[in-house]
Scaffold this motif. Structure first.
Motif, mmCIF file in Angstrom:
data_model
loop_
_atom_site.group_PDB
_atom_site.id
_atom_site.type_symbol
_atom_site.label_atom_id
_atom_site.label_comp_id
_atom_site.label_asym_id
_atom_site.label_seq_id
_atom_site.Cartn_x
_atom_site.Cartn_y
_atom_site.Cartn_z
ATOM 1 N N CYS A 196 36.284 39.525 34.490
ATOM 2 C CA CYS A 196 35.964 39.049 35.816
ATOM 3 C C CYS A 196 35.607 39.943 36.678
ATOM 4 O O CYS A 196 36.064 40.007 37.851
ATOM 5 C CB CYS A 196 37.460 38.280 36.214
ATOM 6 S SG CYS A 196 38.030 37.270 35.146
ATOM 7 N N PHE A 197 35.120 41.163 36.357
ATOM 8 C CA PHE A 197 34.863 42.390 36.792
ATOM 9 C C PHE A 197 34.204 42.099 38.532
ATOM 10 O O PHE A 197 34.387 42.625 39.443
ATOM 11 C CB PHE A 197 34.001 43.393 36.185
ATOM 12 C CG PHE A 197 33.475 44.370 36.725
ATOM 13 C CD1 PHE A 197 34.420 45.601 37.050
ATOM 14 C CD2 PHE A 197 32.428 44.671 37.247
ATOM 15 C CE1 PHE A 197 34.141 46.627 37.871
ATOM 16 C CE2 PHE A 197 31.987 45.921 38.121
ATOM 17 C CZ PHE A 197 32.987 46.773 38.061
ATOM 18 N N GLU A 198 33.063 41.249 38.169
ATOM 19 C CA GLU A 198 32.037 40.756 39.360
ATOM 20 C C GLU A 198 32.958 40.451 40.325
ATOM 21 O O GLU A 198 32.770 40.594 41.627
ATOM 22 C CB GLU A 198 30.734 40.416 38.839
ATOM 23 C CG GLU A 198 29.736 41.196 38.154
ATOM 24 C CD GLU A 198 29.240 42.395 38.926
ATOM 25 O OE1 GLU A 198 29.172 42.381 40.152
ATOM 26 O OE2 GLU A 198 28.807 43.584 38.303
ATOM 27 N N GLU A 199 33.520 39.128 40.269
ATOM 28 C CA GLU A 199 34.246 38.523 41.030
ATOM 29 C C GLU A 199 35.400 39.547 41.799
ATOM 30 O O GLU A 199 35.731 39.290 42.829
ATOM 31 C CB GLU A 199 34.712 37.356 40.326
ATOM 32 C CG GLU A 199 33.831 36.206 40.098
ATOM 33 C CD GLU A 199 33.430 36.485 38.695
ATOM 34 O OE1 GLU A 199 33.644 37.635 38.208
ATOM 35 O OE2 GLU A 199 32.376 35.912 38.186
ATOM 36 N N ARG A 200 36.064 40.247 41.136
ATOM 37 C CA ARG A 200 37.283 41.141 41.603
ATOM 38 C C ARG A 200 36.469 42.191 42.247
ATOM 39 O O ARG A 200 37.314 42.532 43.400
ATOM 40 C CB ARG A 200 37.994 41.631 40.358
ATOM 41 C CG ARG A 200 38.494 40.522 39.626
ATOM 42 C CD ARG A 200 39.638 41.182 38.418
ATOM 43 N NE ARG A 200 40.274 42.201 38.831
ATOM 44 C CZ ARG A 200 41.740 41.687 39.181
ATOM 45 N NH1 ARG A 200 42.150 40.417 39.322
ATOM 46 N NH2 ARG A 200 42.576 42.711 39.564
ATOM 47 N N LEU A 201 35.168 42.628 42.094
ATOM 48 C CA LEU A 201 34.683 43.591 42.862
ATOM 49 C C LEU A 201 34.447 43.194 44.132
ATOM 50 O O LEU A 201 34.239 43.617 45.193
ATOM 51 C CB LEU A 201 33.479 44.205 42.324
ATOM 52 C CG LEU A 201 32.646 45.272 42.736
ATOM 53 C CD1 LEU A 201 33.388 46.431 42.811
ATOM 54 C CD2 LEU A 201 31.348 45.492 41.893
ATOM 55 N N THR A 202 33.926 41.761 44.122
ATOM 56 C CA THR A 202 33.212 40.980 45.433
ATOM 57 C C THR A 202 34.660 41.051 46.209
ATOM 58 O O THR A 202 34.621 41.093 47.447
ATOM 59 C CB THR A 202 32.651 39.764 45.050
ATOM 60 O OG1 THR A 202 31.512 39.909 44.472
ATOM 61 C CG2 THR A 202 32.442 38.865 46.497
ATOM 62 N N ALA A 203 35.734 40.781 45.763
ATOM 63 C CA ALA A 203 37.066 40.295 46.297
ATOM 64 C C ALA A 203 37.937 41.616 46.660
ATOM 65 O O ALA A 203 39.030 41.604 47.178
ATOM 66 C CB ALA A 203 38.035 39.429 45.793
ATOM 67 N N ASN A 204 37.187 42.740 46.344
ATOM 68 C CA ASN A 204 37.875 44.096 46.685
ATOM 69 C C ASN A 204 39.466 44.322 45.882
ATOM 70 O O ASN A 204 40.369 44.601 46.466
ATOM 71 C CB ASN A 204 38.147 44.493 47.914
ATOM 72 C CG ASN A 204 36.968 44.751 48.870
ATOM 73 O OD1 ASN A 204 35.835 45.184 48.482
ATOM 74 N ND2 ASN A 204 37.002 44.181 50.134
ATOM 75 N N CYS A 205 39.273 43.629 44.526
ATOM 76 C CA CYS A 205 40.429 43.792 43.857
ATOM 77 C C CYS A 205 40.813 45.013 42.944
ATOM 78 O O CYS A 205 41.838 45.279 42.496
ATOM 79 C CB CYS A 205 40.533 42.438 42.920
ATOM 80 S SG CYS A 205 40.563 40.908 43.598
ATOM 81 N N TRP A 206 39.542 45.616 42.764
ATOM 82 C CA TRP A 206 39.755 46.848 41.815
ATOM 83 C C TRP A 206 40.154 47.960 42.835
ATOM 84 O O TRP A 206 39.549 48.164 44.108
ATOM 85 C CB TRP A 206 38.444 47.260 41.205
ATOM 86 C CG TRP A 206 37.870 46.318 40.274
ATOM 87 C CD1 TRP A 206 36.928 45.302 40.504
ATOM 88 C CD2 TRP A 206 38.250 46.117 39.137
ATOM 89 N NE1 TRP A 206 36.985 44.546 39.341
ATOM 90 C CE2 TRP A 206 37.659 44.919 38.451
ATOM 91 C CE3 TRP A 206 39.451 46.701 38.323
ATOM 92 C CZ2 TRP A 206 37.841 44.565 37.061
ATOM 93 C CZ3 TRP A 206 39.795 46.224 37.009
ATOM 94 C CH2 TRP A 206 38.854 45.048 36.311
ATOM 95 N N THR A 207 40.897 49.184 42.361
ATOM 96 C CA THR A 207 41.188 50.172 43.227
ATOM 97 C C THR A 207 39.917 51.235 42.701
ATOM 98 O O THR A 207 39.233 51.216 42.041
ATOM 99 C CB THR A 207 42.460 50.851 42.653
ATOM 100 O OG1 THR A 207 42.323 51.324 41.330
ATOM 101 C CG2 THR A 207 43.381 49.689 42.774
ATOM 102 N N HIS A 208 40.117 52.357 43.840
ATOM 103 C CA HIS A 208 38.903 53.136 43.581
ATOM 104 C C HIS A 208 39.252 53.998 42.319
ATOM 105 O O HIS A 208 38.338 54.232 41.311
ATOM 106 C CB HIS A 208 39.162 54.098 44.575
ATOM 107 C CG HIS A 208 37.929 55.403 44.629
ATOM 108 N ND1 HIS A 208 36.699 55.054 44.753
ATOM 109 C CD2 HIS A 208 38.241 56.729 44.298
ATOM 110 C CE1 HIS A 208 36.013 56.246 44.641
ATOM 111 N NE2 HIS A 208 36.819 57.150 44.289
ATOM 112 N N GLY A 209 40.493 54.277 41.892
ATOM 113 C CA GLY A 209 40.693 55.056 40.375
ATOM 114 C C GLY A 209 40.124 53.967 39.190
ATOM 115 O O GLY A 209 39.857 54.757 38.286
ATOM 116 N N GLU A 210 40.698 52.634 39.225
ATOM 117 C CA GLU A 210 40.052 51.814 38.265
ATOM 118 C C GLU A 210 38.533 51.948 37.929
ATOM 119 O O GLU A 210 37.832 51.862 36.979
ATOM 120 C CB GLU A 210 40.598 50.525 38.467
ATOM 121 C CG GLU A 210 42.025 50.174 38.420
ATOM 122 C CD GLU A 210 42.345 49.088 38.554
ATOM 123 O OE1 GLU A 210 43.725 48.644 38.559
ATOM 124 O OE2 GLU A 210 41.768 48.155 39.501
#
Length: 226
Positions: free
Chosen positions: A66-80
């Motif tokens: 689900c990487f792209e969807e989580r990237l759009t929703a700002n779910c990833w931290t900068h460290g991840e």
């Protein structure tokens, strides 16, 4: 109209304008099928068909489908995002240093509030389509001395490095300037071996440069600037 240029170049807007016929009037962008943007709740991997039991993400933090969807929703931290990017290099020393200085819980690329405020003054920085410009501006604004020299060289979404005089600057400032040029022009003057050398690249410089790599690949979110 055929497309001859990629969208991520600093002068993509000018290139599109040059391709447009004289006196052309846009008729609109058509009908959007879906304008809904996913939220953090929508991107929860518990709803993914490939999610594994008792795990937070589908196949671990770095392999989430689900990487792209989580990237759009700002779910990833900068460290991840930093660890995901550096893992592509497949260099153990580089990955280990990234895990130490940019752990997964790292939420911001900025080391100091003054750096964030300087980047906040660049209006186009939060737009993901201008990532080469944003990554270069991130490094140029990280040091007060370098920022004073480079601020007049920033124009809209372009950087004129010929206007930046690095004469008489210390090695730290020179390294940041060269890394900014690499990210902007797509060159490779700074090697992975040099990044792993703690005597050559300090911990603070390493974190700034790797953070700029992340911004170059994934962009800088508006939430990071606020």
């Amino acid at each position: 109209m055929p497309t001859y240029f990629v969208q991520s170049t600093p002068l993509a807007g000018l290139e599109r304008m040059m391709m447009t016929p004289p006196n052309h009037r846009p008729r609109g962008g058509g009908i959007s099928i879906c304008r809904y943007k996913p939220t953090a709740t929508d991107c929860d991997c518990r709803y993914c068909v490939k999610a594994e039991k008792r795990k937070r993400h589908c196949h671990g933090v770095l392999d989430c489908v689900c990487f792209e969807e989580r990237l759009t929703a700002n779910c990833w931290t900068h460290g991840e995002l930093a660890q995901r990017l550096i893992r592509e290099v497949r260099m153990p020393k580089l990955s280990e240093r990234t895990r130490q200085l940019l752990p997964r819980q790292t939420t911001t690329p900025f080391l100091r509030e003054s750096h964030r405020q300087r980047m906040q003054s660049i209006t186009a920085a939060a737009k993901r389509e201008y990532t080469p410009y944003t990554a270069a501006a991130f490094l140029l604004s990280s040091d007060p001395t370098l920022w004073k020299k480079s601020r007049p060289a920033l124009r809209e979404i372009a950087v004129d490095f010929n206007r930046i005089d690095s004469a008489g600057t210390e090695m730290r400032v020179h390294t940041l300037l060269q890394a900014a040029k690499d990210l902007y022009h797509g060159t490779c003057r700074l090697t992975t071996g040099e990044l792993c050398d703690r005597e050559l690249i300090s911990d603070e410089l390493f974190r700034l440069i790797v953070s700029a790599f992340v911004i170059r690949r994934y962009g800088l979110t508006e939430s990071a600037l606020q």
